[in-house]
Write an enzyme that holds these catalytic residues in place. Sequence first.
Site, PDB file in Angstrom:
ATOM      1  N   TYR A  54       0.855  -1.192   0.000  1.00  0.00           N
ATOM      2  CA  TYR A  54       0.000   0.000   0.000  1.00  0.00           C
ATOM      3  C   TYR A  54       0.884   1.231   0.000  1.00  0.00           C
ATOM      4  O   TYR A  54       1.775   1.346   0.826  1.00  0.00           O
ATOM      5  CB  TYR A  54      -0.894   0.022   1.251  1.00  0.00           C
ATOM      6  CG  TYR A  54      -2.357   0.053   0.866  1.00  0.00           C
ATOM      7  CD1 TYR A  54      -2.875   1.160   0.180  1.00  0.00           C
ATOM      8  CD2 TYR A  54      -3.195  -1.018   1.130  1.00  0.00           C
ATOM      9  CE1 TYR A  54      -4.205   1.174  -0.210  1.00  0.00           C
ATOM     10  CE2 TYR A  54      -4.516  -1.005   0.733  1.00  0.00           C
ATOM     11  CZ  TYR A  54      -5.014   0.102   0.061  1.00  0.00           C
ATOM     12  OH  TYR A  54      -6.322   0.107  -0.340  1.00  0.00           O
ATOM     13  N   GLU A  56      -0.409   4.817  -0.645  1.00  0.00           N
ATOM     14  CA  GLU A  56      -1.170   6.046  -0.916  1.00  0.00           C
ATOM     15  C   GLU A  56      -0.264   7.258  -0.767  1.00  0.00           C
ATOM     16  O   GLU A  56       0.522   7.350   0.175  1.00  0.00           O
ATOM     17  CB  GLU A  56      -2.339   6.159   0.070  1.00  0.00           C
ATOM     18  CG  GLU A  56      -3.502   5.259  -0.307  1.00  0.00           C
ATOM     19  CD  GLU A  56      -4.678   5.413   0.656  1.00  0.00           C
ATOM     20  OE1 GLU A  56      -4.533   6.083   1.686  1.00  0.00           O
ATOM     21  OE2 GLU A  56      -5.741   4.844   0.355  1.00  0.00           O
ATOM     22  N   ASP A 205      -5.573  13.483 -25.560  1.00  0.00           N
ATOM     23  CA  ASP A 205      -5.707  12.102 -25.089  1.00  0.00           C
ATOM     24  C   ASP A 205      -5.067  11.196 -26.147  1.00  0.00           C
ATOM     25  O   ASP A 205      -5.670  10.901 -27.168  1.00  0.00           O
ATOM     26  CB  ASP A 205      -7.199  11.797 -24.911  1.00  0.00           C
ATOM     27  CG  ASP A 205      -7.469  10.344 -24.540  1.00  0.00           C
ATOM     28  OD1 ASP A 205      -6.515   9.541 -24.486  1.00  0.00           O
ATOM     29  OD2 ASP A 205      -8.652  10.015 -24.315  1.00  0.00           O
ATOM     30  N   THR A 231      -2.931   5.722 -22.368  1.00  0.00           N
ATOM     31  CA  THR A 231      -2.934   4.379 -21.798  1.00  0.00           C
ATOM     32  C   THR A 231      -1.572   3.764 -22.085  1.00  0.00           C
ATOM     33  O   THR A 231      -0.912   4.117 -23.066  1.00  0.00           O
ATOM     34  CB  THR A 231      -4.003   3.458 -22.417  1.00  0.00           C
ATOM     35  OG1 THR A 231      -3.699   3.276 -23.799  1.00  0.00           O
ATOM     36  CG2 THR A 231      -5.408   4.045 -22.299  1.00  0.00           C
ATOM     37  N   LYS A 234      -1.863   0.075 -25.126  1.00  0.00           N
ATOM     38  CA  LYS A 234      -2.238  -0.010 -26.546  1.00  0.00           C
ATOM     39  C   LYS A 234      -0.963  -0.039 -27.384  1.00  0.00           C
ATOM     40  O   LYS A 234      -0.181  -0.967 -27.231  1.00  0.00           O
ATOM     41  CB  LYS A 234      -3.205   1.122 -26.881  1.00  0.00           C
ATOM     42  CG  LYS A 234      -4.514   0.995 -26.061  1.00  0.00           C
ATOM     43  CD  LYS A 234      -5.542   2.076 -26.331  1.00  0.00           C
ATOM     44  CE  LYS A 234      -6.752   1.891 -25.409  1.00  0.00           C
ATOM     45  NZ  LYS A 234      -7.737   2.977 -25.546  1.00  0.00           N
ATOM     46  N   ARG A 240      -1.686  -3.000 -18.623  1.00  0.00           N
ATOM     47  CA  ARG A 240      -2.960  -2.276 -18.642  1.00  0.00           C
ATOM     48  C   ARG A 240      -2.887  -1.137 -17.628  1.00  0.00           C
ATOM     49  O   ARG A 240      -2.717  -1.366 -16.441  1.00  0.00           O
ATOM     50  CB  ARG A 240      -4.044  -3.280 -18.258  1.00  0.00           C
ATOM     51  CG  ARG A 240      -5.462  -2.859 -18.424  1.00  0.00           C
ATOM     52  CD  ARG A 240      -6.321  -4.086 -18.627  1.00  0.00           C
ATOM     53  NE  ARG A 240      -5.987  -4.646 -19.923  1.00  0.00           N
ATOM     54  CZ  ARG A 240      -6.432  -4.171 -21.082  1.00  0.00           C
ATOM     55  NH1 ARG A 240      -7.271  -3.167 -21.110  1.00  0.00           N
ATOM     56  NH2 ARG A 240      -6.048  -4.710 -22.216  1.00  0.00           N
TER      57      ARG A 240
HETATM   58  C1  LIG Z   1      -8.760   3.394 -24.758  1.00  0.00           C
HETATM   59  C2  LIG Z   1      -9.067   4.834 -24.608  1.00  0.00           C
HETATM   60  C3  LIG Z   1      -9.302   5.404 -23.343  1.00  0.00           C
HETATM   61  C4  LIG Z   1      -9.556   4.627 -22.070  1.00  0.00           C
HETATM   62  O1  LIG Z   1      -8.743   3.677 -21.713  1.00  0.00           O
HETATM   63  P1  LIG Z   1      -9.166   2.519 -20.658  1.00  0.00           P
HETATM   64  O2  LIG Z   1      -7.819   2.051 -20.216  1.00  0.00           O
HETATM   65  O3  LIG Z   1      -9.962   1.527 -21.412  1.00  0.00           O
HETATM   66  O4  LIG Z   1      -9.932   3.149 -19.557  1.00  0.00           O
HETATM   67  C5  LIG Z   1      -9.451   6.779 -23.266  1.00  0.00           C
HETATM   68  N1  LIG Z   1      -9.401   7.543 -24.370  1.00  0.00           N
HETATM   69  C6  LIG Z   1      -9.206   7.025 -25.589  1.00  0.00           C
HETATM   70  C7  LIG Z   1      -9.163   7.935 -26.758  1.00  0.00           C
HETATM   71  C8  LIG Z   1      -9.046   5.662 -25.747  1.00  0.00           C
HETATM   72  O5  LIG Z   1      -8.897   5.149 -26.972  1.00  0.00           O
END
Ligand SMILES: *Cc1c(COP(=O)(O)O)cnc(C)c1O
Length: 428
Positions: A54, A56, A205, A231, A234, A240
């Site tokens: 933990y 935090e 994003d 993220t 991807k 993840r």
């Molecule tokens: C995949 C994605 C997210 C969210 O990701 P998660 O890990 O699934 O919560 C946010 N914004 C965009 C543009 C995405 O493609």
Amino acid sequence: MTSVTSPLAGDPEVRALLLDELERQRTTLQLIASENFTSLAVMAASASVLTNKYSEGYPSRRYYGGNTVADEVEDLARNRAMTLFGAGHANVQPHAGSPANLAAYLALVEPGDTVLAMRLDQGGHLTHGSPVSITGKLYRFVAYGVTPAKSDGTGERIDLDQVRDLARRERPKLIVAGTTAYSRTIEPGPFREIADEVGAKFMFDMAHPAGLVAAGVHPSPVGTADVVTFTTHKTLRGPRGGAILSGTELARAIDSAVFPGLQGGPLDHVIAAKAVAFAEAARPSFKKYASQVVANASALADALEGEGFRLVAGGTDNHLVLVDLRDFDAGLTGKVAQEALDRAGITCNRNQIPNDPRPPFVASGLRLGTAAETTAGMREAEMSVVAGLLARALKGRDDPAELEAVREDVRALRKTFDPYPEGVGGLL
Ligand SMILES: *Cc1c(COP(=O)(O)O)cnc(C)c1O
């Protein structure tokens, strides 16, 4: 991989399921644009003893004892992320991309404020203001979209004139760029200019292209946008998870939005795996990988056009293609196509296309990505084989024997391009 040495030997039920999933990943084609195959190093770090800890707070400002190692791990991950992307500050605690986006909103705007973002049915993400997402309930989202389709393939691009018009009219506090199903490069510069003109903040994003940005094959929004969320699982090929980059002036606001604003203890084991992934993405081999991802997507796009499919935006600059199924077969929906392809061992997802006449659950498109299969070693030549298998499966979608035949061909192709030829070591 004998059960005697497996740490999961005591739980054969779960072990069998995980082995089934490994088998599925190794014997079917993974074309989901948001997926990848991590290295065993990433997997091992995320399966480590840090899951017990933990912590935090942030390095050297924790609420619990015993965090000397956790501090070093998080500092390492933050520093690697800052170096990789050239950012002044990194927060590596978001559990995924969605909480990273929510934290960015918490740091940048107040509930009820107006935010401008991409339409969900034209490539945006749920966390860009969908009414079913908390983001759409907390903030007043206004959406921009893409230009109309053109027969020469130059349409269906982000409509910057519309972004500017809406920004002038709606005076948003924040403008969001970034998409989940858009196959073209997104230049951050024009968004910055529009944001500056109306006094808005600018958030990018880069959940999808983060790996391409790290490798320099997609323009970097870092330094142009106030905040960059992404993220790690991807195109970046890590565990993840999510992360947020900003300049130092927003560091405090971002950090307190993530914790205590939104989350409790961080996932230290995943942060260790993020550190591993950031180091992997800094290697020359990753640059080669990311260039191949893009080359493969182009090759896949060309081959699909050769099979009679129309591609949204006329092709791709990045790791994904969005297929409009209607030219190939007017009666074929995304849902039916996805299910037929699943039976043929080709894993992808249905997706709405811009101005889709069908509802999201049915949809007229398929979204395909090359990040995972490029990790498995496929190149341009395999992409035309893949396009051929996909077309065959869709033409033969009502013939179980034909789908089984395609599945066999997929399995054979996959034998040569196995993401985990040695299994997953001692993990299973
Ligand atoms: C995949 C994605 C997210 C969210 O990701 P998660 O890990 O699934 O919560 C946010 N914004 C965009 C543009 C995405 O493609």
